[in-house]
Design a protein around this motif. Structure first.
Motif, mmCIF file in Angstrom:
data_model
loop_
_atom_site.group_PDB
_atom_site.id
_atom_site.type_symbol
_atom_site.label_atom_id
_atom_site.label_comp_id
_atom_site.label_asym_id
_atom_site.label_seq_id
_atom_site.Cartn_x
_atom_site.Cartn_y
_atom_site.Cartn_z
ATOM 1 N N LEU A 203 0.818 -1.219 0.000
ATOM 2 C CA LEU A 203 0.000 0.000 0.000
ATOM 3 C C LEU A 203 0.855 1.275 0.000
ATOM 4 O O LEU A 203 0.471 2.292 -0.562
ATOM 5 N N ASP A 204 2.022 1.226 0.683
ATOM 6 C CA ASP A 204 2.875 2.416 0.759
ATOM 7 C C ASP A 204 4.309 1.963 1.001
ATOM 8 O O ASP A 204 4.787 1.910 2.136
ATOM 9 N N SER A 205 5.006 1.614 -0.093
ATOM 10 C CA SER A 205 6.355 1.060 0.056
ATOM 11 C C SER A 205 7.318 2.085 0.648
ATOM 12 O O SER A 205 8.261 1.738 1.355
ATOM 13 N N LEU A 206 7.055 3.367 0.383
ATOM 14 C CA LEU A 206 7.973 4.430 0.833
ATOM 15 C C LEU A 206 8.004 4.555 2.355
ATOM 16 O O LEU A 206 9.047 4.771 2.959
ATOM 17 N N ALA B 271 6.664 2.161 4.525
ATOM 18 C CA ALA B 271 6.236 0.878 5.118
ATOM 19 C C ALA B 271 6.814 0.650 6.510
ATOM 20 O O ALA B 271 6.119 0.195 7.419
ATOM 21 N N ASN B 272 8.104 0.986 6.690
ATOM 22 C CA ASN B 272 8.736 0.770 8.002
ATOM 23 C C ASN B 272 8.052 1.580 9.098
ATOM 24 O O ASN B 272 7.688 1.057 10.160
ATOM 25 N N ASP B 273 7.886 2.897 8.832
ATOM 26 C CA ASP B 273 7.275 3.788 9.833
ATOM 27 C C ASP B 273 5.844 3.362 10.152
ATOM 28 O O ASP B 273 5.440 3.293 11.315
ATOM 29 N N ILE B 274 5.075 3.075 9.095
ATOM 30 C CA ILE B 274 3.659 2.730 9.284
ATOM 31 C C ILE B 274 3.523 1.413 10.047
ATOM 32 O O ILE B 274 2.719 1.292 10.970
ATOM 33 N N THR B 275 4.351 0.423 9.668
ATOM 34 C CA THR B 275 4.296 -0.872 10.372
ATOM 35 C C THR B 275 4.611 -0.684 11.851
ATOM 36 O O THR B 275 3.935 -1.245 12.724
ATOM 37 N N GLY B 276 5.641 0.135 12.137
ATOM 38 C CA GLY B 276 5.999 0.412 13.538
ATOM 39 C C GLY B 276 4.842 1.020 14.312
ATOM 40 O O GLY B 276 4.569 0.637 15.462
ATOM 41 N N MET B 277 4.121 1.941 13.669
ATOM 42 C CA MET B 277 2.975 2.584 14.328
ATOM 43 C C MET B 277 1.844 1.572 14.565
ATOM 44 O O MET B 277 1.230 1.540 15.627
#
Length: 216
Positions: free
Chosen positions: A171-174, A176-182
């Motif tokens: 959905l948002d590869s750019l 992904a790390n930050d969003i997954t962490g949240m």
């Protein structure tokens, strides 16, 4: 009868949205999209981005069906080239179902004999059955994994994080790390729901994106 009427109504609404941009193929594209499950169709009618993505995929599938490869076949390279092409065509059609597991399901379907795969490309109903079957297998596997992984919370969280990351990346590869962490700050039950419900995941990702925008 009610189901048929609902389908007719959905078809009319879809056609009216598709026709302005794709006059020549509106009928065919509408027919292809009507093969999708009801909830996916309803989502398309409410969300223009989902509809546009599905129409583009259907359009590509239609072009692949209509136009034979422009490059003449070469005996040696053709086996790998044609299997790559089959994989791409199959992925495009599988991805329309928004399962969140397009890559895995395509890989599972490609394990079949080439003739069986060609049948899937030309028979939407058969494809839908096999996609649902593959999705069921994947869900059963993930249930088994979570049953086995009760031994360690840390391992469990890591496994959830990996699954979540792979879905968020689509959905948002750019970010992904930050969003997954949240998202991993949510409780375990909520995370399991996100993994099983694509729509809920998309909503959660949009909220996380909005939060990231306000931070930057």
């Amino acid at each position: 009868m009610d189901e048929e009427e609902d389908l007719d109504s959905l078809g009319e609404q879809l056609y009216s949205l598709i026709h302005p941009k794709h006059k020549d193929n509106a009928g065919k594209l509408t027919g292809m999209l009507l093969e999708l499950p009801g909830p996916v169709l309803s989502q398309m009618l409410q969300d223009e981005a989902t509809l546009t993505a599905a129409v583009e995929k259907a359009l590509r599938a239609l072009q692949l069906e209509q136009g034979p490869s422009k490059v003449p076949c070469k005996d040696e390279d053709d086996v790998s080239a044609s299997s790559d092409s089959l994989g791409e065509q199959l992925f495009e059609l599988v991805d329309v179902y928004n399962t969140g597991h397009s890559q895995k399901i395509t890989g599972m379907l490609l394990e079949q004999h080439k003739d069986a795969v060609l049948n899937l490309l030309s028979d939407p109903k058969l494809l839908e059955e096999q996609v649902n079957c593959a999705l069921k297998t994947l869900k059963e596997q993930s249930v088994e994994e979570t049953d086995i992984s009760d031994s360690s919370d840390a391992d469990d969280t890591e496994r959830l994080g990996e699954k979540l990351f792979s879905l968020v990346e689509e959905l948002d590869s750019l970010h992904a790390n930050d969003i997954t962490g949240m998202l991993l700050e949510m409780d375990r039950a909520a995370l399991q729901q996100l993994l099983g419900d694509r729509t809920m995941l998309e909503v959660a990702v949009r909220k996380a994106q909005a939060a990231l925008d306000t931070r930057s």
